[in-house]
Design a protein around this motif. Structure first.
Motif, PDB file in Angstrom:
ATOM      1  N   SER A 126     -43.020  26.313  52.529  1.00  0.00           N
ATOM      2  CA  SER A 126     -42.461  26.581  51.363  1.00  0.00           C
ATOM      3  C   SER A 126     -43.326  27.553  50.564  1.00  0.00           C
ATOM      4  O   SER A 126     -42.733  28.455  49.921  1.00  0.00           O
ATOM      5  CB  SER A 126     -42.297  25.361  50.489  1.00  0.00           C
ATOM      6  OG  SER A 126     -43.747  24.642  50.342  1.00  0.00           O
ATOM      7  N   LEU A 137     -39.223  27.567  42.888  1.00  0.00           N
ATOM      8  CA  LEU A 137     -38.215  26.341  43.133  1.00  0.00           C
ATOM      9  C   LEU A 137     -38.482  25.587  44.533  1.00  0.00           C
ATOM     10  O   LEU A 137     -38.560  24.557  44.962  1.00  0.00           O
ATOM     11  CB  LEU A 137     -36.645  26.655  42.897  1.00  0.00           C
ATOM     12  CG  LEU A 137     -35.601  25.379  43.186  1.00  0.00           C
ATOM     13  CD1 LEU A 137     -36.015  24.408  42.432  1.00  0.00           C
ATOM     14  CD2 LEU A 137     -34.572  26.201  43.157  1.00  0.00           C
ATOM     15  N   TRP A 138     -38.953  26.602  45.479  1.00  0.00           N
ATOM     16  CA  TRP A 138     -39.312  26.299  46.951  1.00  0.00           C
ATOM     17  C   TRP A 138     -40.565  25.339  47.025  1.00  0.00           C
ATOM     18  O   TRP A 138     -40.418  24.201  47.780  1.00  0.00           O
ATOM     19  CB  TRP A 138     -39.440  27.515  47.824  1.00  0.00           C
ATOM     20  CG  TRP A 138     -38.256  28.218  48.062  1.00  0.00           C
ATOM     21  CD1 TRP A 138     -37.992  29.372  47.689  1.00  0.00           C
ATOM     22  CD2 TRP A 138     -37.152  27.767  48.842  1.00  0.00           C
ATOM     23  NE1 TRP A 138     -36.587  29.983  47.983  1.00  0.00           N
ATOM     24  CE2 TRP A 138     -36.255  29.059  48.652  1.00  0.00           C
ATOM     25  CE3 TRP A 138     -37.037  26.868  49.786  1.00  0.00           C
ATOM     26  CZ2 TRP A 138     -35.006  29.157  49.458  1.00  0.00           C
ATOM     27  CZ3 TRP A 138     -35.736  26.848  50.294  1.00  0.00           C
ATOM     28  CH2 TRP A 138     -34.857  27.954  50.334  1.00  0.00           C
ATOM     29  N   CYS A 140     -41.429  23.405  44.461  1.00  0.00           N
ATOM     30  CA  CYS A 140     -41.083  22.151  43.808  1.00  0.00           C
ATOM     31  C   CYS A 140     -40.442  21.278  44.747  1.00  0.00           C
ATOM     32  O   CYS A 140     -40.709  20.036  44.872  1.00  0.00           O
ATOM     33  CB  CYS A 140     -40.262  22.351  42.664  1.00  0.00           C
ATOM     34  SG  CYS A 140     -41.173  23.266  41.213  1.00  0.00           S
ATOM     35  N   ALA A 141     -39.386  21.859  45.462  1.00  0.00           N
ATOM     36  CA  ALA A 141     -38.502  21.082  46.417  1.00  0.00           C
ATOM     37  C   ALA A 141     -39.423  20.435  47.535  1.00  0.00           C
ATOM     38  O   ALA A 141     -39.408  19.344  48.013  1.00  0.00           O
ATOM     39  CB  ALA A 141     -37.551  22.046  46.911  1.00  0.00           C
ATOM     40  N   ALA A 142     -40.240  21.353  47.881  1.00  0.00           N
ATOM     41  CA  ALA A 142     -41.169  20.834  49.023  1.00  0.00           C
ATOM     42  C   ALA A 142     -42.226  19.806  48.549  1.00  0.00           C
ATOM     43  O   ALA A 142     -42.575  18.829  49.352  1.00  0.00           O
ATOM     44  CB  ALA A 142     -41.901  22.151  49.506  1.00  0.00           C
ATOM     45  N   VAL A 144     -41.422  17.629  46.410  1.00  0.00           N
ATOM     46  CA  VAL A 144     -40.637  16.166  46.073  1.00  0.00           C
ATOM     47  C   VAL A 144     -40.126  15.764  47.576  1.00  0.00           C
ATOM     48  O   VAL A 144     -40.447  14.585  47.822  1.00  0.00           O
ATOM     49  CB  VAL A 144     -39.317  16.557  45.383  1.00  0.00           C
ATOM     50  CG1 VAL A 144     -38.187  15.478  45.595  1.00  0.00           C
ATOM     51  CG2 VAL A 144     -39.460  16.802  43.945  1.00  0.00           C
ATOM     52  N   VAL A 145     -40.113  16.489  48.528  1.00  0.00           N
ATOM     53  CA  VAL A 145     -39.672  16.347  49.873  1.00  0.00           C
ATOM     54  C   VAL A 145     -40.981  15.472  50.348  1.00  0.00           C
ATOM     55  O   VAL A 145     -41.079  14.653  51.027  1.00  0.00           O
ATOM     56  CB  VAL A 145     -39.154  17.291  50.893  1.00  0.00           C
ATOM     57  CG1 VAL A 145     -39.439  17.042  52.184  1.00  0.00           C
ATOM     58  CG2 VAL A 145     -37.768  17.728  50.408  1.00  0.00           C
TER      59      VAL A 145
END
Length: 166
Positions: A126, A137-138, A140-142, A144-145
């Motif tokens: 990410s 956003l990448w 943040c997504a990583a 959360v994952v």
């Protein structure tokens, strides 16, 4: 047992009760020794995992993102050193509690190999995607994952150990 020179033998019921109590203590000890690292370490590990993408992304950002790259690098080094110290403390606590060293190599390969390959790919990948696109956003997504995988792995670890001791 001796009292005043006489040997007193327990009755059959007393012996069975003592054996049952011993078995209950043994089961309790086994369950205690099979639980994974302490909850505080699980929380620390989850926070560390969630922090890796934005911090690593900050070290790779071109131009500087939110903080100077050198600051991100220092944060990454301090964060990694703190994680290593907390891991050592959790392993020491495990050893005191169970009498055995914490060994991650005994975990099922069907769980740990995908985790060992997939999680770094998501967390570090990410940061590279962020560098290429400039889109946070990448990261943040990583994060959360990563946090979800950390919690899920802990729950699977608990379940596997409970199953092994049952």
């Amino acid at each position: 047992m001796e009292t005043n020179g006489e040997t007193i033998r327990p009755t059959a019921q007393q012996a069975l009760a003592a054996l049952a109590e011993t078995e209950q203590v043994r089961a309790s000890t086994t369950a205690l020794s099979a639980t994974p690292w302490p909850l505080w370490f699980t929380v620390a590990l989850t926070l560390y995992t969630a922090a890796i993408p934005p911090v690593y992304g900050g070290t790779l950002a071109e131009p500087d993102w939110l903080l100077p790259r050198s600051t991100w690098s220092v944060v990454l080094i301090v964060m990694t050193a703190a994680h290593a110290a907390l891991f050592a403390a959790a392993a020491s606590q495990w050893r005191r509690k169970t009498g055995v060293a914490l060994r991650l190599d005994v975990l099922p390969k069907r769980v740990t190999i995908p985790l060992a390959i997939g999680l770094p790919a998501v967390l570090l990948g990410s940061a590279f995607v962020f560098r290429a696109t400039g889109e946070p956003l990448w990261l943040c997504a990583a994060s959360v994952v990563g946090a979800a995988v950390s919690v899920a792995f802990h729950l699977v670890f608990v379940r596997l150990h409970r199953k092994a001791t049952a």
